[in-house]
Scaffold this motif. Structure first.
Motif, PDB file in Angstrom:
ATOM      1  N   TRP A   1      10.647   6.186  -1.051  1.00 43.84           N
ATOM      2  CA  TRP A   1      11.584   5.925   0.041  1.00 43.84           C
ATOM      3  C   TRP A   1      10.875   5.641   1.363  1.00 43.84           C
ATOM      4  O   TRP A   1      11.468   5.043   2.264  1.00 43.84           O
ATOM      5  CB  TRP A   1      12.577   7.074   0.200  1.00 43.84           C
ATOM      6  CG  TRP A   1      11.953   8.409   0.489  1.00 43.84           C
ATOM      7  CD1 TRP A   1      11.602   9.358  -0.424  1.00 43.84           C
ATOM      8  CD2 TRP A   1      11.590   8.933   1.769  1.00 43.84           C
ATOM      9  NE1 TRP A   1      11.042  10.444   0.207  1.00 43.84           N
ATOM     10  CE2 TRP A   1      11.032  10.206   1.556  1.00 43.84           C
ATOM     11  CE3 TRP A   1      11.688   8.456   3.062  1.00 43.84           C
ATOM     12  CZ2 TRP A   1      10.568  11.001   2.581  1.00 43.84           C
ATOM     13  CZ3 TRP A   1      11.222   9.245   4.100  1.00 43.84           C
ATOM     14  CH2 TRP A   1      10.674  10.500   3.856  1.00 43.84           C
ATOM     15  N   VAL A   2       9.609   6.034   1.495  1.00 44.03           N
ATOM     16  CA  VAL A   2       8.866   5.764   2.725  1.00 44.03           C
ATOM     17  C   VAL A   2       8.701   4.254   2.929  1.00 44.03           C
ATOM     18  O   VAL A   2       8.834   3.748   4.044  1.00 44.03           O
ATOM     19  CB  VAL A   2       7.495   6.477   2.704  1.00 44.03           C
ATOM     20  CG1 VAL A   2       6.629   6.040   3.872  1.00 44.03           C
ATOM     21  CG2 VAL A   2       7.681   7.984   2.722  1.00 44.03           C
ATOM     22  N   SER A   3       8.443   3.527   1.842  1.00 39.82           N
ATOM     23  CA  SER A   3       8.290   2.077   1.974  1.00 39.82           C
ATOM     24  C   SER A   3       9.614   1.419   2.373  1.00 39.82           C
ATOM     25  O   SER A   3       9.620   0.450   3.132  1.00 39.82           O
ATOM     26  CB  SER A   3       7.744   1.463   0.686  1.00 39.82           C
ATOM     27  OG  SER A   3       8.601   1.712  -0.389  1.00 39.82           O
TER      28      SER A   3
ATOM     29  N   PHE B   1       0.825  -1.212   0.000  1.00 40.89           N
ATOM     30  CA  PHE B   1       0.000   0.000   0.000  1.00 40.89           C
ATOM     31  C   PHE B   1       0.859   1.262   0.000  1.00 40.89           C
ATOM     32  O   PHE B   1       0.536   2.240  -0.684  1.00 40.89           O
ATOM     33  CB  PHE B   1      -0.953   0.022   1.197  1.00 40.89           C
ATOM     34  CG  PHE B   1      -2.175  -0.822   0.996  1.00 40.89           C
ATOM     35  CD1 PHE B   1      -3.048  -0.573  -0.053  1.00 40.89           C
ATOM     36  CD2 PHE B   1      -2.454  -1.870   1.853  1.00 40.89           C
ATOM     37  CE1 PHE B   1      -4.181  -1.352  -0.244  1.00 40.89           C
ATOM     38  CE2 PHE B   1      -3.578  -2.658   1.678  1.00 40.89           C
ATOM     39  CZ  PHE B   1      -4.449  -2.393   0.619  1.00 40.89           C
ATOM     40  N   LEU B   2       1.940   1.255   0.728  1.00 36.35           N
ATOM     41  CA  LEU B   2       2.826   2.415   0.739  1.00 36.35           C
ATOM     42  C   LEU B   2       3.499   2.624  -0.614  1.00 36.35           C
ATOM     43  O   LEU B   2       3.620   3.751  -1.097  1.00 36.35           O
ATOM     44  CB  LEU B   2       3.890   2.264   1.827  1.00 36.35           C
ATOM     45  CG  LEU B   2       3.443   2.468   3.263  1.00 36.35           C
ATOM     46  CD1 LEU B   2       4.581   2.121   4.222  1.00 36.35           C
ATOM     47  CD2 LEU B   2       2.964   3.884   3.498  1.00 36.35           C
ATOM     48  N   ALA B   3       3.943   1.549  -1.235  1.00 34.66           N
ATOM     49  CA  ALA B   3       4.666   1.656  -2.506  1.00 34.66           C
ATOM     50  C   ALA B   3       3.740   2.050  -3.659  1.00 34.66           C
ATOM     51  O   ALA B   3       4.179   2.704  -4.604  1.00 34.66           O
ATOM     52  CB  ALA B   3       5.360   0.346  -2.827  1.00 34.66           C
ATOM     53  N   THR B   4       2.482   1.671  -3.597  1.00 32.79           N
ATOM     54  CA  THR B   4       1.565   1.978  -4.698  1.00 32.79           C
ATOM     55  C   THR B   4       0.751   3.243  -4.456  1.00 32.79           C
ATOM     56  O   THR B   4      -0.014   3.652  -5.322  1.00 32.79           O
ATOM     57  CB  THR B   4       0.593   0.803  -4.939  1.00 32.79           C
ATOM     58  OG1 THR B   4      -0.125   0.534  -3.747  1.00 32.79           O
ATOM     59  CG2 THR B   4       1.356  -0.425  -5.400  1.00 32.79           C
ATOM     60  N   SER B   5       0.911   3.862  -3.304  1.00 33.31           N
ATOM     61  CA  SER B   5       0.172   5.082  -2.996  1.00 33.31           C
ATOM     62  C   SER B   5       0.780   6.263  -3.756  1.00 33.31           C
ATOM     63  O   SER B   5       2.001   6.399  -3.866  1.00 33.31           O
ATOM     64  CB  SER B   5       0.211   5.356  -1.500  1.00 33.31           C
ATOM     65  OG  SER B   5      -0.359   6.606  -1.218  1.00 33.31           O
ATOM     66  N   ASP B   6      -0.084   7.115  -4.260  1.00 31.08           N
ATOM     67  CA  ASP B   6       0.388   8.301  -4.981  1.00 31.08           C
ATOM     68  C   ASP B   6       0.844   9.406  -4.032  1.00 31.08           C
ATOM     69  O   ASP B   6       1.625  10.272  -4.416  1.00 31.08           O
ATOM     70  CB  ASP B   6      -0.726   8.852  -5.875  1.00 31.08           C
ATOM     71  CG  ASP B   6      -1.032   7.940  -7.051  1.00 31.08           C
ATOM     72  OD1 ASP B   6      -0.134   7.169  -7.451  1.00 31.08           O
ATOM     73  OD2 ASP B   6      -2.173   7.999  -7.558  1.00 31.08           O
TER      74      ASP B   6
END
Length: 86
Positions: A46-48, A36-41
């Motif tokens: 880098w957050v993931s 979810f973090l990697a696919t969020s716009d």
């Protein structure tokens, strides 16, 4: 049935089962959150990566707490300690 109970009463087997169950459940949760973090716009990529690095440290601390709480008789086994370290 008693042979099965003998195997389950072995501290190394209990430690391995607890370790496997913990990693399966915790790992699945981490993968879902990371996806979810990697696919969020709204969040940068880098957050993931930071989340995954923090989850590695947190999982060690959490598992040590769970092992201390549930695996009191495994704490004397050197093999179970090696399983936790790896």
């Amino acid at each position: 049935m008693s042979k099965f109970q003998d195997v389950l009463s072995n501290p190394v087997v209990r430690s391995l089962l607890i370790f496997s169950a913990f990693r399966a459940v915790y790992g699945a949760g981490i993968l879902v959150v990371t996806w979810f973090l990697a696919t969020s716009d709204e969040t940068p990529f880098w957050v993931s990566i930071v989340f995954l690095m923090c989850s590695m440290v947190f999982s060690r601390v959490l598992f040590k707490f769970l092992k201390k709480k549930w695996g009191k008789d495994e704490s004397n086994s050197s093999l179970s300690q090696d399983l936790v370290m790896n």
